[in-house]
Design an enzyme around this catalytic site. Structure first.
Site, PDB file in Angstrom:
ATOM      1  CB  SER A   7      -0.903   0.015   1.228  1.00 20.77           C
ATOM      2  OG  SER A   7      -1.549   1.269   1.338  1.00 20.77           O
ATOM      3  CG  HIS A  30      -3.976  -1.449  -1.777  1.00 22.77           C
ATOM      4  ND1 HIS A  30      -5.023  -2.245  -2.185  1.00 22.77           N
ATOM      5  CD2 HIS A  30      -4.481  -0.632  -0.810  1.00 22.77           C
ATOM      6  CE1 HIS A  30      -6.112  -1.943  -1.491  1.00 22.77           C
ATOM      7  NE2 HIS A  30      -5.805  -0.953  -0.652  1.00 22.77           N
ATOM      8  CG  ASP A  32      -5.265   2.629   0.779  1.00 18.96           C
ATOM      9  OD1 ASP A  32      -6.220   1.846   0.690  1.00 18.96           O
ATOM     10  OD2 ASP A  32      -4.159   2.299   1.256  1.00 18.96           O
ATOM     11  CG  MET A  34      -8.574   7.282   2.106  1.00 20.91           C
ATOM     12  SD  MET A  34      -7.822   7.276   3.754  1.00 20.91           S
ATOM     13  CE  MET A  34      -6.770   5.814   3.632  1.00 20.91           C
ATOM     14  CG  HIS A  63      -9.546   0.252  -0.750  1.00 20.54           C
ATOM     15  ND1 HIS A  63      -9.070   0.041   0.527  1.00 20.54           N
ATOM     16  CD2 HIS A  63     -10.901   0.251  -0.634  1.00 20.54           C
ATOM     17  CE1 HIS A  63     -10.082  -0.069   1.358  1.00 20.54           C
ATOM     18  NE2 HIS A  63     -11.205   0.065   0.682  1.00 20.54           N
ATOM     19  CG  MET A  65     -11.492   3.382   1.754  1.00 19.39           C
ATOM     20  SD  MET A  65     -10.073   3.315   2.873  1.00 19.39           S
ATOM     21  CE  MET A  65      -8.732   3.358   1.676  1.00 19.39           C
ATOM     22  CG  MET A 134     -12.123  -2.665   4.730  1.00 21.90           C
ATOM     23  SD  MET A 134     -10.514  -2.223   4.017  1.00 21.90           S
ATOM     24  CE  MET A 134      -9.809  -1.205   5.324  1.00 21.90           C
ATOM     25  CG  ASP A 172      -6.415  -2.642   3.110  1.00 21.84           C
ATOM     26  OD1 ASP A 172      -5.422  -2.439   3.827  1.00 21.84           O
ATOM     27  OD2 ASP A 172      -6.909  -1.771   2.360  1.00 21.84           O
TER      28      ASP A 172
END
Length: 221
Positions: A7, A30, A32, A34, A63, A65, A134, A172
């Site tokens: 990540s 990965h 993230d 957000m 991913h 979010m 998660m 994750d």
């Protein structure tokens, strides 16, 4: 076969291209995303994904979010992500969204927060290429692994196997040398690791060691 996805949330954001190359042996990178709405943190967006796609040969596992993934997720596939994960808690029409992501040439993945059960979504599984359980509350890196998620990982693997699906099961949050074997034994086969990789002296060696641990644990199970 176990897959390790470092990540970049734990990487040096000022040197992302170099940090991506530091884990050349990884299966995926990965990313993230957000939005400071769905989770209380703000990270990367489409321009960074587009730039990373040009800077590394490692496929990107995004991913999301974020709120309104129905609007945004297909754009991440267009930007070069090889896999796009949306949160079912935020999606208005998860089946339609999964099909849109696939139509853009990416793998469609659905994420579940720790308190979200898998059972209500059993009928959606054939529409997905991966399911993410998660193992921390989404929003921040470096959190401690939640052992209470292990039964949920096992139940999810049982549902996948019951339907004869080839989909991947990703975990994750808090994945490290201390926790990855428990996840593999429970049925996970894709592992997101942030600080366990990027805080290591040799990130590429850390990826290889984690993969070896996961595969040995899965063989024992």
């Amino acid at each position: 076969m176990a897959q390790i996805n470092p990540s970049i949330l734990s990487a040096d954001f000022a040197r992302l291209a170099e940090e991506a190359r530091a884990v050349d042996g990884a299966d995926w990178l990965h990313v993230d995303v957000m939005d400071n709405h769905f989770v209380p943190n703000l990270t990367l967006g489409l321009p960074v994904v587009e730039s990373l796609h040009k800077a590394t040969d490692t496929p990107l596992d995004c991913h999301l979010m974020i709120e309104a993934p129905d609007r945004w997720a297909p754009q991440y596939a267009e930007a070069g992500a090889g896999s796009v994960t949306f949160h079912v808690e935020a999606a208005a029409a998860p089946i339609r969204l999964a099909r849109e992501i696939r139509s853009q040439g990416a793998r469609a993945s659905m994420a579940l927060k720790p308190a979200t059960p898998i059972e209500p979504y059993e009928d959606l599984l054939p529409e997905l290429d991966m399911l993410l359980v998660m193992t921390v509350e989404p929003g921040f890196g470096g959190q401690a692994f939640l052992d209470i998620m292990l039964p949920k990982i096992r139940r999810t693997r049982q549902l996948i196997d019951r339907h004869g699906l080839q989909m991947w099961l990703q975990v994750d949050g808090g994945v490290s040398a201390e926790t990855i074997e428990r996840c593999a034994e429970a049925g996970a086969d894709v592992f997101v690791a942030g600080s366990a990789v990027y805080n290591a002296d040799d990130p590429a060696a850390a990826v290889a060691a984690l993969r070896r641990q996961a595969e040995e644990a899965a063989a024992r199970a």
